[in-house]
Design an enzyme around this catalytic site. Structure first.
Site, mmCIF file in Angstrom:
data_model
loop_
_atom_site.group_PDB
_atom_site.id
_atom_site.type_symbol
_atom_site.label_atom_id
_atom_site.label_comp_id
_atom_site.label_asym_id
_atom_site.label_seq_id
_atom_site.Cartn_x
_atom_site.Cartn_y
_atom_site.Cartn_z
ATOM 1 N N GLU A 206 0.877 -1.184 0.000
ATOM 2 C CA GLU A 206 0.000 0.000 0.000
ATOM 3 C C GLU A 206 0.913 1.232 0.000
ATOM 4 O OE1 GLU A 206 -1.979 0.702 3.743
ATOM 5 O OE2 GLU A 206 -3.404 2.135 2.885
ATOM 6 N N ASP A 284 -12.092 0.380 2.645
ATOM 7 C CA ASP A 284 -11.049 0.649 3.636
ATOM 8 C C ASP A 284 -11.583 1.455 4.836
ATOM 9 O OD1 ASP A 284 -8.519 0.265 4.623
ATOM 10 O OD2 ASP A 284 -7.506 1.662 3.268
HETATM 11 N N1 ADE Z 1 -5.807 0.981 9.356
HETATM 12 C C1 ADE Z 1 -6.924 1.534 8.903
HETATM 13 N N2 ADE Z 1 -6.802 1.853 7.597
HETATM 14 C C2 ADE Z 1 -5.554 1.484 7.226
HETATM 15 C C3 ADE Z 1 -4.826 1.545 6.018
HETATM 16 N N3 ADE Z 1 -5.350 2.048 4.901
HETATM 17 N N4 ADE Z 1 -3.569 1.083 6.010
HETATM 18 C C4 ADE Z 1 -3.028 0.572 7.129
HETATM 19 N N5 ADE Z 1 -3.676 0.483 8.288
HETATM 20 C C5 ADE Z 1 -4.937 0.938 8.349
HETATM 21 ZN ZN ZN Z 2 -7.030 -1.213 5.388
#
Ligand code: ADE
Ligand code: ZN
Length: 338
Positions: A206, A284
């Site tokens: 990510e 998310d």
């Molecule tokens: N916790 C909540 N959203 C998140 C994300 N996008 N990346 C990592 N941890 C998270």
């Molecule tokens: Zn997440």
């Protein structure tokens, strides 16, 4: 980096197929109004700068997002808060077309608020059962550790699933700061969760690049990766994901808000799919990113010029990769193809 202008182009679009989501965080689903109401009720003071002047969550970059998120979590601190949050998320999502959702739940935040784990899970189950009774939506929960809270807490989290198994808690995951520590530090936590029969997923690829994805595959052996989009930067990692049948939980609106991509058209979902990777779509932390699961499906369909059949295949991938029993999967597939 993400300013509010990033969201201007998001028109309300609609898709008519059944939606299936594998990646949404419980606290991340709490709207600013909900968090402010919890804070008032629970007499918690929140930092002024966590909201913009018009009351939305402030979100400048990934680490700032995590700090605002942690501040919001401090306001959600009773079983009732969790039950209401889960109920309203799934009820509203079902009205927008969701037939099945998996939600990350962190035991660390309620523990910090003094809530016993079993009371927390009972509250989550109560919220879900109310939403299910009203709408028929199905859901399961992924017990989640927070990477930057460290290895010991991650292992304690996994042990909770062993000690207090629950039919709705079917997965184990890890979110938080992807730059913190190494995936191999968490091998034992994942081994505990695997032995407890939980499905495994981990946030990777990510914020960090493809090496983070392959390190997680090596160390933690998950069947799914949260996000994973940056695997696209290394052909060999893409090939490995495809060959191993790993499903990505892709959250394009989150990636845009956190500055990974500028627009939906840059999201590599289609390139990954065309390389044989199994892809799904998630929201998310929807109110943080000014989105919801229906909007994510619609934006992806429009930006990547996908057909209704393509979108159904995405829901089907999600069902196939879901952490639920085969009977539930069969009934979801029947709903999808009805
Ligand atoms: N916790 C909540 N959203 C998140 C994300 N996008 N990346 C990592 N941890 C998270
Ligand atoms: Zn997440």
């Amino acid at each position: 980096m993400a300013g509010r202008a990033r969201f201007w182009h998001r028109k309300t679009l609609a898709v008519s197929i059944p939606l299936v989501e594998l990646h949404c965080h419980s606290e991340g689903a709490a709207s600013p109004d909900f968090v402010r109401a919890c804070a008032r009720r629970n007499k918690i003071s929140l930092p002024d700068n966590m909201f913009t002047s018009d009351g939305a969550y402030a979100c400048e970059d990934f680490l700032h997002f995590l700090s605002v998120y942690e501040a919001a979590c401090t306001a959600i601190c009773t079983p009732r808060d969790y039950a209401d949050l889960v109920c309203s998320y799934f009820t509203e999502a079902a009205h927008k077309g969701l037939i099945y959702g998996e939600m990350f739940i962190s035991s660390d935040h309620p523990a910090d608020a003094g809530i016993e784990y079993t009371d927390f899970i009972d509250a989550i189950a109560d919220g879900y059962e109310r939403a299910h009774a009203q709408t028929g939506v199905e859901a399961r929960f992924i017990l989640t550790c927070v990477r930057h809270f460290g290895v010991e807490r991650a292992e304690q989290t996994a042990q909770l699933a062993v000690k207090y198994p629950h039919p709705l808690v079917t997965g184990f995951g890890m979110g938080g700061d992807e730059n913190w520590g190494r995936p191999a530090d968490f091998t034992h936590a994942y081994d505990i969760a695997r032995a407890a029969g939980l499905g495994l997923t981990v946030h990777a690829g990510e914020v960090c690049g493809p090496q983070s994805v392959s390190d997680c595959l090596d160390a933690l052996k998950p069947s799914r990766i949260g996000h994973g989009v940056r695997a696209i930067e290394d052909e060999s990692v893409v090939k490995r994901l495809a060959e191993d049948g790993v499903t990505l939980e892709i959250c394009p609106g989150s990636n845009i808000a956190l500055g990974v991509y500028d627009i939906y058209a840059q999201c590599p979902l289609l390139r990954l799919r065309n390389a044989g990777v199994r892809v799904s779509i998630g929201s998310d932390d929807p109110p943080y990113f000014h989105t919801d699961i229906a909007s994510e499906y619609a934006q992806v369909q429009k930006a990547l010029d996908l057909s209704e059949q393509d979108m159904r295949a995405i829901s089907q991938n999600a069902i196939e990769a879901a952490f639920c029993d085969n009977e539930t999967k069969a009934s979801l597939l029947e709903k999808l193809n009805r």
